[in-house]
Design a protein around this motif. Sequence first.
Motif, PDB file in Angstrom:
ATOM      1  N   CYS A  99     -12.321 -64.869 -24.225  1.00 44.27           N
ATOM      2  CA  CYS A  99     -11.357 -65.678 -23.748  1.00 44.27           C
ATOM      3  C   CYS A  99     -11.465 -66.961 -24.442  1.00 44.27           C
ATOM      4  N   SER A 100     -12.691 -67.462 -25.093  1.00 44.13           N
ATOM      5  CA  SER A 100     -13.190 -68.695 -25.660  1.00 44.13           C
ATOM      6  C   SER A 100     -13.067 -68.474 -27.254  1.00 44.13           C
ATOM      7  N   THR A 101     -13.039 -67.340 -27.729  1.00 42.99           N
ATOM      8  CA  THR A 101     -13.071 -67.063 -29.187  1.00 42.99           C
ATOM      9  C   THR A 101     -11.929 -66.251 -29.898  1.00 42.99           C
ATOM     10  N   ASN A 102     -10.997 -65.910 -28.871  1.00 39.75           N
ATOM     11  CA  ASN A 102      -9.590 -65.374 -29.483  1.00 39.75           C
ATOM     12  C   ASN A 102      -9.097 -66.317 -30.679  1.00 39.75           C
ATOM     13  N   SER A 103      -8.367 -65.652 -31.669  1.00 37.66           N
ATOM     14  CA  SER A 103      -7.569 -66.414 -32.449  1.00 37.66           C
ATOM     15  C   SER A 103      -6.398 -67.031 -31.932  1.00 37.66           C
ATOM     16  N   GLU A 104      -5.864 -67.719 -32.211  1.00 33.53           N
ATOM     17  CA  GLU A 104      -4.562 -68.394 -31.827  1.00 33.53           C
ATOM     18  C   GLU A 104      -3.347 -67.479 -31.909  1.00 33.53           C
ATOM     19  N   VAL A 105      -3.426 -66.156 -32.596  1.00 31.48           N
ATOM     20  CA  VAL A 105      -2.454 -65.344 -32.417  1.00 31.48           C
ATOM     21  C   VAL A 105      -2.791 -64.043 -31.577  1.00 31.48           C
ATOM     22  N   SER A 106      -3.946 -64.184 -30.852  1.00 29.65           N
ATOM     23  CA  SER A 106      -4.191 -63.255 -29.867  1.00 29.65           C
ATOM     24  C   SER A 106      -3.948 -63.493 -28.678  1.00 29.65           C
ATOM     25  N   PRO A 107      -3.496 -62.289 -27.802  1.00 28.13           N
ATOM     26  CA  PRO A 107      -2.895 -62.877 -26.267  1.00 28.13           C
ATOM     27  C   PRO A 107      -4.122 -63.263 -25.470  1.00 28.13           C
ATOM     28  N   PRO A 108      -3.702 -64.289 -24.564  1.00 33.57           N
ATOM     29  CA  PRO A 108      -4.839 -64.694 -23.664  1.00 33.57           C
ATOM     30  C   PRO A 108      -5.526 -63.590 -22.799  1.00 33.57           C
ATOM     31  N   THR A 109      -6.594 -63.723 -22.315  1.00 34.11           N
ATOM     32  CA  THR A 109      -7.646 -62.616 -21.852  1.00 34.11           C
ATOM     33  C   THR A 109      -7.349 -62.814 -20.192  1.00 34.11           C
ATOM     34  N   ALA A 110      -6.824 -61.441 -19.838  1.00 32.37           N
ATOM     35  CA  ALA A 110      -6.742 -61.404 -18.584  1.00 32.37           C
ATOM     36  C   ALA A 110      -7.931 -61.342 -17.524  1.00 32.37           C
ATOM     37  N   TRP A 111      -7.757 -61.747 -16.246  1.00 30.34           N
ATOM     38  CA  TRP A 111      -8.927 -61.597 -15.439  1.00 30.34           C
ATOM     39  C   TRP A 111      -8.395 -61.684 -14.239  1.00 30.34           C
ATOM     40  N   SER A 112      -9.100 -61.048 -12.901  1.00 32.21           N
ATOM     41  CA  SER A 112      -8.668 -60.957 -11.632  1.00 32.21           C
ATOM     42  C   SER A 112     -10.202 -60.891 -10.798  1.00 32.21           C
ATOM     43  N   TYR A 113      -9.841 -61.468  -9.699  1.00 30.44           N
ATOM     44  CA  TYR A 113     -11.131 -61.477  -8.487  1.00 30.44           C
ATOM     45  C   TYR A 113     -10.192 -60.912  -7.347  1.00 30.44           C
ATOM     46  N   THR A 114     -11.017 -59.871  -6.520  1.00 31.45           N
ATOM     47  CA  THR A 114     -10.760 -59.509  -5.123  1.00 31.45           C
ATOM     48  C   THR A 114     -11.719 -60.136  -4.267  1.00 31.45           C
ATOM     49  N   PHE A 115     -11.119 -60.920  -3.304  1.00 33.20           N
ATOM     50  CA  PHE A 115     -12.033 -61.626  -2.304  1.00 33.20           C
ATOM     51  C   PHE A 115     -12.724 -60.630  -1.278  1.00 33.20           C
ATOM     52  N   THR A 116     -13.780 -60.764  -0.997  1.00 37.74           N
ATOM     53  CA  THR A 116     -14.646 -59.729  -0.232  1.00 37.74           C
ATOM     54  C   THR A 116     -14.411 -59.980   1.211  1.00 37.74           C
ATOM     55  N   GLY A 117     -14.666 -59.010   2.298  1.00 39.91           N
ATOM     56  CA  GLY A 117     -14.303 -59.298   3.455  1.00 39.91           C
ATOM     57  C   GLY A 117     -14.741 -60.716   4.355  1.00 39.91           C
ATOM     58  N   ALA A 118     -15.878 -60.900   3.813  1.00 38.62           N
ATOM     59  CA  ALA A 118     -16.410 -62.371   4.450  1.00 38.62           C
ATOM     60  C   ALA A 118     -15.874 -63.696   3.838  1.00 38.62           C
TER      61      ALA A 118
END
Length: 180
Positions: A99-118
Amino acid sequence: MRFSRMKKLVAAGLLAAGAAVAQAGVVTSTLADFSTGDSVWGSWPLSLNVGQFNFSTAGNILSATLSGTFGNGFSSTTTEVYVYGDGVEVGYCSLWDDCSTNSEVSPPTAWSYTFTGAELALLQDGALNLSVSKEYLGYVNLGSLTLTLVNDVPEPASAALLLAGLAGLGWSRRARRPQA
């Protein structure tokens, strides 16, 4: 006699059909791309407000997922950054990750987060504030962020069936009573 039994079966069927009142409702909200300008390039550590999701909380929230990309249309990379949703760390990009070292022609790095019950309790107020903590020199670039909520929302047709079933049971019981 046979008609009375038929009424009972119909009433029981309506009641059973209406028993499953809760169904899942999906709510999706999106925030636009986020990028910092030249004025913050050399400032670090630095906390920045990204934006706020506002959504309807009809019913209990069963699950919530936040997703996005490190990098966007401005740049496919970002500096080292922590992403927070109402104070909970939901994403992190290290200086040594793609996500920080991609070349400018690489696609962005996808991420996701699932919230816990609390953590779902944080969302009951109908808002989710997003912020980032910039940990190094450079730009913070996030693609559009999407919050997906699943609620147990009563479906109107099922609620109507439940009421019809209860009314039918009441009617059949009343019709069975002997007249005084």
